[in-house]
Design a protein around this motif. Structure first.
Motif, mmCIF file in Angstrom:
data_model
loop_
_atom_site.group_PDB
_atom_site.id
_atom_site.type_symbol
_atom_site.label_atom_id
_atom_site.label_comp_id
_atom_site.label_asym_id
_atom_site.label_seq_id
_atom_site.Cartn_x
_atom_site.Cartn_y
_atom_site.Cartn_z
ATOM 1 N N ARG A 18 0.835 -1.213 0.000
ATOM 2 C CA ARG A 18 0.000 0.000 0.000
ATOM 3 C C ARG A 18 0.866 1.259 0.000
ATOM 4 N N LEU A 19 1.964 1.226 0.765
ATOM 5 C CA LEU A 19 2.862 2.381 0.805
ATOM 6 C C LEU A 19 3.559 2.590 -0.544
ATOM 7 N N PHE A 20 4.013 1.493 -1.158
ATOM 8 C CA PHE A 20 4.606 1.589 -2.494
ATOM 9 C C PHE A 20 3.586 2.165 -3.475
ATOM 10 N N ALA A 21 2.365 1.651 -3.437
ATOM 11 C CA ALA A 21 1.323 2.096 -4.364
ATOM 12 C C ALA A 21 1.010 3.581 -4.172
ATOM 13 N N LYS A 22 0.932 4.001 -2.924
ATOM 14 C CA LYS A 22 0.643 5.411 -2.629
ATOM 15 C C LYS A 22 1.731 6.322 -3.202
ATOM 16 N N GLU A 23 2.978 5.925 -3.006
ATOM 17 C CA GLU A 23 4.093 6.739 -3.509
ATOM 18 C C GLU A 23 4.168 6.694 -5.034
ATOM 19 N N LEU A 24 3.964 5.521 -5.615
ATOM 20 C CA LEU A 24 3.962 5.417 -7.079
ATOM 21 C C LEU A 24 2.846 6.260 -7.669
ATOM 22 N N GLN A 25 1.678 6.207 -7.045
ATOM 23 C CA GLN A 25 0.535 7.001 -7.524
ATOM 24 C C GLN A 25 0.902 8.478 -7.597
ATOM 25 N N ARG A 26 1.571 8.955 -6.565
ATOM 26 C CA ARG A 26 1.979 10.368 -6.532
ATOM 27 C C ARG A 26 2.861 10.723 -7.735
ATOM 28 N N HIS A 27 3.691 9.770 -8.154
ATOM 29 C CA HIS A 27 4.613 10.019 -9.258
ATOM 30 C C HIS A 27 3.962 9.862 -10.634
ATOM 31 N N ILE A 28 2.995 8.964 -10.772
ATOM 32 C CA ILE A 28 2.463 8.672 -12.109
ATOM 33 C C ILE A 28 1.168 9.389 -12.457
ATOM 34 N N VAL A 29 0.480 9.946 -11.459
ATOM 35 C CA VAL A 29 -0.740 10.696 -11.763
ATOM 36 C C VAL A 29 -0.492 11.813 -12.785
ATOM 37 N N PRO A 30 0.617 12.535 -12.673
ATOM 38 C CA PRO A 30 0.864 13.570 -13.690
ATOM 39 C C PRO A 30 1.002 13.001 -15.112
ATOM 40 N N LEU A 31 1.287 11.712 -15.218
ATOM 41 C CA LEU A 31 1.407 11.079 -16.538
ATOM 42 C C LEU A 31 0.037 10.680 -17.096
ATOM 43 N N GLY A 32 -1.000 10.767 -16.257
ATOM 44 C CA GLY A 32 -2.339 10.395 -16.695
ATOM 45 C C GLY A 32 -2.656 8.918 -16.498
ATOM 46 N N ILE A 33 -1.910 8.262 -15.621
ATOM 47 C CA ILE A 33 -2.194 6.858 -15.314
ATOM 48 C C ILE A 33 -2.307 6.689 -13.805
ATOM 49 N N ASP A 108 10.887 5.478 -15.053
ATOM 50 C CA ASP A 108 11.676 6.352 -14.176
ATOM 51 C C ASP A 108 10.976 6.554 -12.836
ATOM 52 N N SER A 109 9.663 6.746 -12.873
ATOM 53 C CA SER A 109 8.891 6.929 -11.638
ATOM 54 C C SER A 109 9.005 5.704 -10.750
ATOM 55 N N ALA A 110 8.832 4.527 -11.331
ATOM 56 C CA ALA A 110 8.910 3.284 -10.551
ATOM 57 C C ALA A 110 10.309 3.094 -9.976
ATOM 58 N N GLN A 111 11.325 3.376 -10.773
ATOM 59 C CA GLN A 111 12.697 3.220 -10.284
ATOM 60 C C GLN A 111 12.992 4.186 -9.150
ATOM 61 N N THR A 112 12.459 5.391 -9.231
ATOM 62 C CA THR A 112 12.642 6.377 -8.164
ATOM 63 C C THR A 112 12.005 5.897 -6.872
ATOM 64 N N VAL A 113 10.756 5.408 -6.964
ATOM 65 C CA VAL A 113 10.059 4.910 -5.774
ATOM 66 C C VAL A 113 10.812 3.729 -5.169
ATOM 67 N N ASN A 114 11.233 2.804 -6.019
ATOM 68 C CA ASN A 114 11.990 1.646 -5.528
ATOM 69 C C ASN A 114 13.272 2.072 -4.835
ATOM 70 N N ALA A 115 14.013 2.965 -5.451
ATOM 71 C CA ALA A 115 15.294 3.408 -4.882
ATOM 72 C C ALA A 115 15.078 4.105 -3.542
ATOM 73 N N GLU A 116 14.075 4.965 -3.458
ATOM 74 C CA GLU A 116 13.807 5.675 -2.206
ATOM 75 C C GLU A 116 13.395 4.707 -1.106
ATOM 76 N N ALA A 117 12.560 3.742 -1.444
ATOM 77 C CA ALA A 117 12.072 2.793 -0.439
ATOM 78 C C ALA A 117 13.183 1.873 0.060
ATOM 79 N N LEU A 118 14.042 1.454 -0.841
ATOM 80 C CA LEU A 118 15.061 0.460 -0.488
ATOM 81 C C LEU A 118 16.381 1.060 -0.039
ATOM 82 N N GLN A 119 16.480 2.376 0.010
ATOM 83 C CA GLN A 119 17.743 3.012 0.371
ATOM 84 C C GLN A 119 18.195 2.668 1.785
ATOM 85 N N VAL A 120 17.295 2.185 2.622
ATOM 86 C CA VAL A 120 17.678 1.809 3.989
ATOM 87 C C VAL A 120 18.400 0.464 4.032
#
Length: 143
Positions: A18-33, A108-120
């Motif tokens: 759910r957290l991944f989806a929420k963050e991905l949504q924030r990134h991809i909504v501007p793309l229209g998806i 790019d959006s998905a890779q950004t979300v993945n990188a931010e989430a897994l940086q720990v």
């Protein structure tokens, strides 16, 4: 029987998803998806012109959910459907120019979300984490 959600793999995976989806949504909504369309687009960006049955086997959602999502995607100009020449009862699902053009920005959006989430996690921990998730998914799909 004691149940502690903090020690439940199902709870933790669902919460993380759910957290991944929420963050991905924030990134991809501007793309229209939206997040629900993303797994479908990921599959079509790899192989275009597939049946609904093929998509269903890949993304593990309910048939009705997929059908509704595809209807919205068609309405929004992200996919088009054509008759399947090999099976008159089925349709093939194709990307439109609009959705094809979104691919690189969506990746790019998905890779950004993945990188931010897994940086720990360290690089080796990230690799292990991915391996463990793939193993669990394969186990659950086979059962």
């Amino acid at each position: 029987m004691d149940f502690e959600k903090e020690n439940s793999a199902g709870y933790l995976v669902n919460h993380m998803a759910r957290l991944f989806a929420k963050e991905l949504q924030r990134h991809i909504v501007p793309l229209g998806i939206v997040v629900g369309q993303f797994p479908i687009l990921l599959e079509l960006w790899v192989k275009d012109g597939v049946s609904q049955k093929d998509l269903l086997a890949k993304i593990d959602v309910e048939q009705a959910t997929l059908a509704n999502t595809l209807n919205r995607m068609e309405r929004d100009g992200l996919i088009k459907r054509t008759k399947n020449p090999a099976d008159a009862r089925a349709q093939l699902i194709w990307l439109t120019d609009k959705s094809s053009a979104l691919r690189d920005n969506a990746y790019d959006s998905a890779q950004t979300v993945n990188a931010e989430a897994l940086q720990v996690l360290s690089v080796s921990e990230q690799a292990q984490f991915m391996d463990y998730m793939r193993k669990v998914i394969a186990n659950m799909r086979s059962g």
